[in-house]
Write a protein that holds these residues in place. Structure first.
Motif, PDB file in Angstrom:
ATOM      1  N   UNK A 190      22.791  27.067  24.981  1.00 53.26           N
ATOM      2  CA  UNK A 190      22.662  26.773  26.413  1.00 53.26           C
ATOM      3  C   UNK A 190      22.609  28.077  27.199  1.00 53.26           C
ATOM      4  N   UNK A 191      21.664  28.164  28.125  1.00 50.19           N
ATOM      5  CA  UNK A 191      21.603  29.306  29.041  1.00 50.19           C
ATOM      6  C   UNK A 191      22.218  28.867  30.365  1.00 50.19           C
ATOM      7  N   UNK A 192      23.333  29.486  30.729  1.00 51.74           N
ATOM      8  CA  UNK A 192      24.063  29.103  31.928  1.00 51.74           C
ATOM      9  C   UNK A 192      23.383  29.656  33.178  1.00 51.74           C
ATOM     10  N   UNK A 193      23.861  29.197  34.306  1.00 51.06           N
ATOM     11  CA  UNK A 193      23.253  29.554  35.586  1.00 51.06           C
ATOM     12  C   UNK A 193      23.278  31.031  35.909  1.00 51.06           C
ATOM     13  N   UNK A 194      24.218  31.784  35.308  1.00 48.04           N
ATOM     14  CA  UNK A 194      24.277  33.234  35.558  1.00 48.04           C
ATOM     15  C   UNK A 194      23.409  34.013  34.575  1.00 48.04           C
ATOM     16  N   UNK A 195      22.650  33.312  33.741  1.00 50.99           N
ATOM     17  CA  UNK A 195      21.760  33.956  32.777  1.00 50.99           C
ATOM     18  C   UNK A 195      22.355  34.134  31.401  1.00 50.99           C
ATOM     19  N   UNK A 196      23.672  34.049  31.278  1.00 55.85           N
ATOM     20  CA  UNK A 196      24.315  34.227  29.972  1.00 55.85           C
ATOM     21  C   UNK A 196      23.879  33.120  29.008  1.00 55.85           C
ATOM     22  N   UNK A 197      23.730  33.502  27.753  1.00 52.39           N
ATOM     23  CA  UNK A 197      23.300  32.552  26.728  1.00 52.39           C
ATOM     24  C   UNK A 197      24.454  32.329  25.759  1.00 52.39           C
ATOM     25  N   UNK A 198      24.790  31.069  25.538  1.00 51.54           N
ATOM     26  CA  UNK A 198      25.861  30.722  24.622  1.00 51.54           C
ATOM     27  C   UNK A 198      25.279  29.950  23.439  1.00 51.54           C
ATOM     28  N   UNK A 199      25.752  30.298  22.250  1.00 54.06           N
ATOM     29  CA  UNK A 199      25.320  29.646  21.015  1.00 54.06           C
ATOM     30  C   UNK A 199      26.559  29.193  20.253  1.00 54.06           C
ATOM     31  N   UNK A 200      26.554  27.942  19.807  1.00 53.50           N
ATOM     32  CA  UNK A 200      27.678  27.410  19.039  1.00 53.50           C
ATOM     33  C   UNK A 200      27.176  27.033  17.651  1.00 53.50           C
ATOM     34  N   UNK A 201      27.863  27.541  16.623  1.00 51.10           N
ATOM     35  CA  UNK A 201      27.524  27.245  15.236  1.00 51.10           C
ATOM     36  C   UNK A 201      28.691  26.554  14.548  1.00 51.10           C
ATOM     37  N   UNK A 202      28.344  25.568  13.737  1.00 47.49           N
ATOM     38  CA  UNK A 202      29.331  24.832  12.938  1.00 47.49           C
ATOM     39  C   UNK A 202      30.436  24.218  13.782  1.00 47.49           C
ATOM     40  N   UNK A 203      30.132  23.971  15.054  1.00 47.36           N
ATOM     41  CA  UNK A 203      31.068  23.312  15.983  1.00 47.36           C
ATOM     42  C   UNK A 203      32.395  24.069  16.098  1.00 47.36           C
ATOM     43  N   UNK A 204      32.360  25.358  15.763  1.00 47.14           N
ATOM     44  CA  UNK A 204      33.605  26.129  15.801  1.00 47.14           C
ATOM     45  C   UNK A 204      33.398  27.541  16.314  1.00 47.14           C
ATOM     46  N   UNK A 205      32.275  28.162  15.980  1.00 45.90           N
ATOM     47  CA  UNK A 205      32.033  29.555  16.334  1.00 45.90           C
ATOM     48  C   UNK A 205      31.192  29.633  17.611  1.00 45.90           C
ATOM     49  N   UNK A 206      31.787  30.231  18.632  1.00 44.68           N
ATOM     50  CA  UNK A 206      31.129  30.376  19.927  1.00 44.68           C
ATOM     51  C   UNK A 206      30.661  31.822  20.086  1.00 44.68           C
ATOM     52  N   UNK A 207      29.359  31.981  20.368  1.00 40.58           N
ATOM     53  CA  UNK A 207      28.788  33.319  20.548  1.00 40.58           C
ATOM     54  C   UNK A 207      28.157  33.431  21.933  1.00 40.58           C
ATOM     55  N   UNK A 208      28.191  34.643  22.478  1.00 41.61           N
ATOM     56  CA  UNK A 208      27.507  34.911  23.740  1.00 41.61           C
ATOM     57  C   UNK A 208      26.438  35.959  23.484  1.00 41.61           C
ATOM     58  N   UNK A 209      25.215  35.667  23.929  1.00 36.83           N
ATOM     59  CA  UNK A 209      24.087  36.580  23.765  1.00 36.83           C
ATOM     60  C   UNK A 209      23.782  37.207  25.118  1.00 36.83           C
ATOM     61  N   UNK A 210      23.792  38.527  25.160  1.00 35.21           N
ATOM     62  CA  UNK A 210      23.468  39.239  26.394  1.00 35.21           C
ATOM     63  C   UNK A 210      21.960  39.135  26.634  1.00 35.21           C
ATOM     64  N   UNK A 211      21.517  38.552  27.742  1.00 38.46           N
ATOM     65  CA  UNK A 211      20.073  38.368  27.967  1.00 38.46           C
ATOM     66  C   UNK A 211      19.326  39.679  28.207  1.00 38.46           C
TER      67      UNK A 211
END
Length: 462
Positions: A190-211
């Motif tokens: 999901x790309x949030x309103x502030x531009x940050x991109x979040x990726x969730x893997x295996x329903x446990x690991x949360x990652x943030x991708x710098x755009x």
């Protein structure tokens, strides 16, 4: 004429041991040559036949070589040359194929750690691709999965995330996930309103991708300034897209929450709806698009493309309005057709929760079946729909002027490329539209530029 007694010798090998097989006909006991005597005992005729030695598999070859040495040498030489030529060609082909695979999977900075000398073929387990827009406005295709050497167990697979430019197919980032072994499942991106991109893997690991840099970092519970998350995440997933930029979290202590990172708002799982009714500190009016739905109250009502306005603030809890003709019974509390009701397009409490400010039918008279809004912006809105109710109707992509509703372009083809389209992102050159593994580039004037199966790109087949 008197006969003279002479020693009977084999004309082939000279052996005196022979067996009479019929009158005047003999077979040599040593070499199996058959011979016979003329009546004057002068001429000995012989017929030489070698009985194959079954105990020696090369006896036939040896006999042929003895009988025809020159021809045998030519045949043997030609066969040897052909064999070595095939071996050389096979090695060159195999080497080039493996080198190509190695180049595809070789990591850049921070990648798998494989080098260009890798010769092992790889197996991949790949998830449906995802899309987002970089800070520079480029379309980014995200391929997640795991890789392991062929002929080894998939339990040894190592997780990875690879980012491609959706237009050029250039690898932008190749990211190794050393903590993820075995299978990798994409819970969501999901790309949030502030531009940050979040990726969730295996329903446990949360990652943030710098755009901007496309760097990816895992986010742990303690990274948020929330005391309830100090014990870490047991599970994490996104809230429904209709409810804004939020996360549903269960901590390692078994407590469930809904969290909105941008405003740092935390709610108990069953109390999250209160966030939709809270007063926003600095709200603005936003314009959006959605399709109405057919209801059981009025099944014959036409689906409409609705343009609506809500009071909102980036990152705060949000509830998208639900449009569709239905019966509003007000406060009567008796839900029967006999009780008083009003026919409404949106229920009053829905309008309140979504902070609805107004709406209209954006394309009056248009017919839509199985529609979806793929992308919206201040200037354009991209939609997908079937023009008729027929199950085999070809899906159409249509781009509309977001202010006037004018059709800018429409696209469909016999291959029905977009029958299962799920994701879209926009860039300066147009749109990238993706299904589970393929992504297509559509220009700003609605021309299909190209399509790419990114799973095959990863596997080295494209």
């Amino acid at each position: 004429m008197p006969k003279h007694i002479k020693a009977l010798k084999c004309p082939q090998c000279g052996s005196t041991r022979a067996t009479l097989i019929r009158e005047d006909h003999y077979r040599c006991d040593s070499c199996s040559t058959e011979f016979f005597l003329d009546s004057d005992d002068i001429t000995i005729h012989h017929k030489h036949e070698t009985v194959p030695d079954n105990s020696n598999p090369f006896s036939f070859i040896q006999s042929q070589f003895s009988a025809h040495p020159k021809r045998s040498l030519l045949i043997a030489g030609g066969a040897s040359f052909a064999f070595f030529l095939l071996v050389i060609i096979g090695n060159l082909t195999s080497s080039r194929s493996m080198d190509r695979v190695a180049e595809r999977i070789a990591a850049s900075q921070g990648g798998y750690g494989y080098t260009g000398t890798l010769k092992e073929r790889m197996s991949y387990d790949l998830e449906p691709i995802e899309l987002f827009a970089s800070a520079a406005g480029r379309p980014v295709v995200v391929v997640c999965g795991s890789a392991y050497q062929m002929n080894t167990s998939s339990k040894n697979a190592q997780g990875f995330v690879r980012l491609y430019d959706g237009e050029t197919k250039k690898v932008l980032k190749d990211i190794q996930l050393p903590d993820l072994k075995g299978s990798v499942d994409v819970t969501g991106l999901r790309q949030f309103g502030d531009g940050s991109v979040y990726l969730i893997l295996n329903k446990k690991h949360l990652y943030r991708i710098d755009p901007s840099t496309l760097d990816m970092k895992e986010i742990h519970g303690e990274d948020y300034k929330v005391a309830e998350f100090s014990e870490g995440f047991a599970t994490v997933e996104f809230v429904y897209r209709d409810n804004g930029d939020g996360l549903k979290v269960m901590t390692n202590l078994g407590k469930s929450f809904v969290y909105y990172p941008i405003p740092n708002k935390l709610y108990g799982e069953k109390m999250a709806y209160k966030g939709y009714l809270e007063k926003l500190p600095a709200p603005k009016v936003g314009t959006h698009f959605t399709f109405s739905r057919q209801t059981t109250d009025y099944e014959d009502q036409q689906i409409q493309l609705v343009r609506y306005r809500t009071l909102e603030q980036v990152g705060y809890p949000y509830d998208e309005p639900d449009f569709g003709w239905q019966k509003d019974y007000g406060g009567s509390g008796i839900f029967t057709d006999a009780s008083p009701y009003r026919k409404v397009f949106v229920l009053p409490y829905t309008a309140e929760r979504s902070r609805l400010q107004g709406y209209e039918d954006f394309t009056p008279g248009a017919y839509y079946f199985s529609p979806a809004v793929l992308h919206e912006a201040a200037d354009r809105v991209l939609i997908s729909f079937k023009p008729t109710a027929a199950s085999d109707a070809t899906r159409i992509l249509r781009c509309l002027d977001a202010q006037t509703g004018k059709v800018l372009w429409s696209y469909s083809d016999e291959e029905d490329h977009f029958a299962y389209t799920l994701k879209t992102t926009r860039f300066s050159g147009g749109y990238v539209v993706a299904s589970s593994s393929e992504a297509w580039v559509l220009t700003n004037d609605g021309k299909l530029k190209e399509g790419t199966d990114f799973h095959k790109v990863v596997e080295g087949e494209d």
